[in-house]
Design an enzyme around this catalytic site. Structure first.
Site, PDB file in Angstrom:
ATOM      1  CG  HIS A 112      -1.808  -1.176   1.337  1.00 19.01           C
ATOM      2  ND1 HIS A 112      -1.358  -2.442   1.687  1.00 19.01           N
ATOM      3  CD2 HIS A 112      -3.146  -1.295   1.122  1.00 19.01           C
ATOM      4  CE1 HIS A 112      -2.384  -3.282   1.692  1.00 19.01           C
ATOM      5  NE2 HIS A 112      -3.474  -2.610   1.350  1.00 19.01           N
ATOM      6  CG  HIS A 349      -5.985   1.848  -0.376  1.00 23.78           C
ATOM      7  ND1 HIS A 349      -5.960   2.504   0.832  1.00 23.78           N
ATOM      8  CD2 HIS A 349      -6.253   0.546  -0.087  1.00 23.78           C
ATOM      9  CE1 HIS A 349      -6.202   1.638   1.802  1.00 23.78           C
ATOM     10  NE2 HIS A 349      -6.387   0.440   1.270  1.00 23.78           N
ATOM     11  CD  GLU A 497     -19.580  -6.339  25.461  1.00 23.26           C
ATOM     12  OE1 GLU A 497     -20.430  -6.734  26.288  1.00 23.26           O
ATOM     13  OE2 GLU A 497     -19.813  -5.461  24.601  1.00 23.26           O
ATOM     14  CG  HIS A 560     -27.843 -13.453  27.456  1.00 19.78           C
ATOM     15  ND1 HIS A 560     -28.621 -12.939  26.447  1.00 19.78           N
ATOM     16  CD2 HIS A 560     -27.493 -12.396  28.252  1.00 19.78           C
ATOM     17  CE1 HIS A 560     -28.753 -11.627  26.636  1.00 19.78           C
ATOM     18  NE2 HIS A 560     -28.073 -11.277  27.706  1.00 19.78           N
TER      19      HIS A 560
END
Length: 750
Positions: A112, A349, A497, A560
């Site tokens: 890149h 890129h 998280e 869960h």
């Protein structure tokens, strides 16, 4: 610890770190060794006003300089650059960076080039004028840290390390970019290239790691700095791009950075408006400026990132003057700057320019040199960083020696954190249990272990994703790490998280004696799996405390209840998946996790109460799999029952029932497949003899992978569907996770 001079300590740590990076075959429990630190304070300066409006479309002239508004005079800027350094040498140095990147990508035909070409000016100012580091000791504790969050542009960092004199990136390493065995892999890897702080590439991870690095600096400074000796004093710098800004993890982490007031975190946003699919107008039109202001950051806009060197310097000065907020410096650049036909487009890129465009770029920027050439005046200019870095470290070593004389106790703690040397006998603090001890959930037993360890491990800190009272992770003798109380060790991550995991990676990679833990429900590792994978890849010994580990959590139901999660982490390289069955095994899991500083550990812990079982032990856990009961002789049981976590108790009960019928039954706790795999063949044969094919496993999770343990003639009892909402006892019966089911399976195989 034994008393040593800080200079000797620094040298010893460097030698150990170099040994690790040169491929010594160390066990995963070996501690990473980092070296000593710098303590020079930056001078306070007045603010320079910066615009916080988002830029619009730039000039369509490829490689052209954009018009600046509100120019900043160079005389208003204090920098570390030699006053004799003129603009022409600076530009020559910047073009050296650009062409080292261009040439490496071209030779590899992969990479890149666009970002290094556009970000070379800010990279030059940082590494040549601003940052404090020692190229001959990349692990000096008090160095400034740099994170390339946009890791795909890694040739920028490799070029900078090469010019600065780091031994890890020689000319041959640049020529070996992205090749087998090179020190210049396709994205930055901290375990491969000394001078690279963290492993980046998955976008957004790096900026979140940087938040962790800055948190660590603020925490240690608050704990150990004295009015007469600020022994911890360094900055964390980041370059991130549009892709990092789009990923949600960056917002999670940057929200926390603003909340915590991490004033020594300075992030450069490469505002080039180009991503792989084209102009960011197609998917990313928000005001990044306003968002970061809302997150509590100082925001500065450098309108000309291509040639506005004084603007970049002034922005850094302004950022350093802001002590109570992190700073985002939006630097508007042209991706692929200097390329006549590909700059400011997606085509620059992620692929090599091609021979014709390389030649055209050389002509456009007036670069007559051969590939990988560093002009002598540029080389001479950069060479000063080697003696300068050594002097900075020596100055800090002397400062620490004075600190050690005056503050012996604090110096000993800080030295432990810097070196990763654990206090002698620390493991004796872990609680032990007997079968007479009351039954308890392993999440509660985990809290007992954490609080015991916090008293003896000065680097232990951590927290939960807004579930501390359910994960049971609060350290009761400490308060909360907050903006105004950064010395405390309970970290409140909020419902973040993914950011939490990546921040902990940054904390552990700051200093080897920092031992971060983080917690949530086990099922929500789905939100943070990318960060956990980077933990494993980058040898970051984070402790993941994951409660509510199975259908045993009961009424919350299948959303869960983890099913496939244990198997998925067993499949991940360089990570320990531990599922303890009772108090002794929980303590053993923590001992293993603390010792393993080069690989993360996941502790899967129960919500429901479990009995303290006969035969479990801390020592057994260290083997991964071990016998807790056996009425056979000659290593020839009729059947082997294998369990983990809450199901080990079920296996033990089934064994008792079978023994009443005259069967010779061995019960094995299989708390960690990874640890068991590392044992000797003789030990593994003593636990699971090859001749005994009658084996039954039970685990309240997917049976995927268990055939490796029970063999083709054995049976695995588990759950290969989603769970259900009901009380735990009812669910276990409905899914056949009972002693009766184990007995029936055992009779089928023996």
């Amino acid at each position: 610890m034994a008393s040593t001079s800080s200079l000797t300590l620094s040298q010893a740590l460097l030698a150990r770190a170099i040994s690790h990076h040169h491929g010594s075959n160390q066990s995963s429990s070996d501690r990473v060794s980092l070296s000593t630190f710098t303590g020079l304070k930056s001078s306070s300066t007045r603010l320079i006003t910066g615009s916080s409006r988002r830029t619009h479309r730039r000039s369509s002239l490829i490689g052209s300089t954009r018009t600046r508004t509100g120019p900043v005079k160079a005389s208003a800027v204090e920098t570390a650059v030699d006053k004799a350094t003129d603009t022409s040498l600076v530009e020559k140095s910047i073009n050296t960076i650009r062409f080292l990147a261009i040439d490496a990508v071209e030779k590899a035909n992969s990479g890149h080039p666009g970002l290094p070409m556009g970000c070379a000016p800010m990279g030059h100012v940082l590494y040549d004028e601003i940052m404090r580091y020692n190229p001959k000791n990349p692990y000096w504790f008090n160095r400034d840290r740099f994170v390339l969050s946009a890791g795909h542009g890694c040739m920028l960092q490799y070029a900078l390390l090469h010019l600065a004199g780091y031994d890890s990136v020689q000319e041959e390493d640049l020529k070996g970019f992205r090749q087998w065995g090179s020190k210049t892999p396709g994205h930055p890897e901290n375990f491969e290239t000394p001078g690279v702080e963290v492993t980046t590439g998955p976008l957004g991870q790096g900026i979140a790691n940087a938040v962790g690095l800055a948190l660590a600096e603020k925490h240690l400074a608050a704990r150990f700095n004295k009015p007469d000796n600020e022994i911890v004093d360094h900055y964390t710098y980041v370059i991130l791009g549009d892709g990092c800004q789009m990923e949600g993890i960056s917002n999670e982490a940057c929200s926390l950075a603003g909340h915590w007031g991490l004033g020594k975190l300075i992030a450069f946003y490469d505002d080039n408006h180009i991503s792989i699919d084209g102009d960011t107008e197609i998917a990313f039109t928000e005001s990044v400026d306003k968002r970061f202001e809302g997150l509590g950051w100082e925001v500065i806009w450098v309108k000309n990132g291509n040639t506005g060197y004084d603007e970049i310097r002034a922005a850094i000065k302004q950022a350093k003057a802001c002590k109570d907020k992190p700073t985002l410096i939006k630097v508007t650049t042209t991706i692929g700057f200097g390329s006549p036909n590909k700059a400011n487009s997606y085509s620059v890129h992620g692929s090599a320019l091609g021979a014709k465009e390389v030649d055209a770029t050389r002509q456009n920027l007036g670069w007559p040199f051969e590939p990988f050439h560093v002009p002598e005046d540029v080389k001479k200019h950069w060479s000063r960083h080697i003696p300068k870095g050594s002097a900075l470290e020596a100055e800090w070593n002397a400062k620490f020696a004075e600190y050690e004389k005056k503050y012996k106790e604090e110096a000993a703690e800080l030295k432990s954190i810097i070196t990763g040397e654990l206090p002698a006998g620390w493991e004796k603090a872990l609680p032990t249990y007997t079968p007479e001890s009351p039954a308890d959930a392993t999440r509660n037993l985990s809290q007992q272990c954490l609080n015991a360890l916090a008293k003896v491990l000065p680097g232990l800190l951590g927290g939960s994703a807004d579930l501390a009272s359910s994960n049971m992770t609060l350290l009761k003798m400490f308060g909360d790490f907050q903006k105004d109380t950064p010395e405390e060790r309970n970290v409140r991550f909020g419902v973040r998280e993914h950011g939490m995991g990546a921040i902990c990676n940054g904390i552990v990679l700051h200093s080897p004696g920092l031992i971060p833990y983080c917690a949530t429900f086990f099922v929500f590792t789905d939100y943070m799996r990318a960060a956990i994978r980077i933990s494993a890849l980058s040898e970051s010994g984070v402790i993941y405390v994951m409660t509510h580990d199975s259908i045993g959590l009961g009424e919350d139901g299948p959303t869960h209840q983890p099913i496939e999660h244990i198997a998925s982490f067993r499949a991940m390289p360089n990570i320990l998946m531990l599922r303890p069955a009772d108090g002794n095994e929980t303590a053993g899991a923590y001992k293993v996790a603390v010792l393993n500083r080069k690989r993360p550990s996941i502790l899967a812990l129960s919500r429901q109460k479990l009995k303290q079982l006969p035969g479990t032990s801390i020592e057994g856990v260290e083997k991964g799999g071990y016998i807790i009961s056996d009425n056979s002789s000659g290593n020839k049981p009729d059947v082997i029952l294998i369990g983990t976590g809450s199901e080990l108790e079920i296996a033990a009960q089934a064994a008792e029932d079978l023994r009443k019928e005259g069967k010779a039954v061995r019960v094995v706790s299989f708390i960690s497949w990874e640890l068991f795999d590392e044992q000797s063949d003789a030990y593994k044969e003593s636990v699971l003899p090859a001749a005994v094919t009658a084996r039954v496993s039970i685990e309240a999770a997917s049976t995927f992978g268990w055939e490796k343990i029970v063999g083709s003639k054995g049976k695995s009892i588990g759950i290969d569907r989603f769970g259900a909402s009901a009380p735990a006892g009812r669910i276990y019966k409905e899914f056949g996770l009972t002693a009766e089911a184990v007995v029936a399976a055992a009779k089928q195989v023996c």
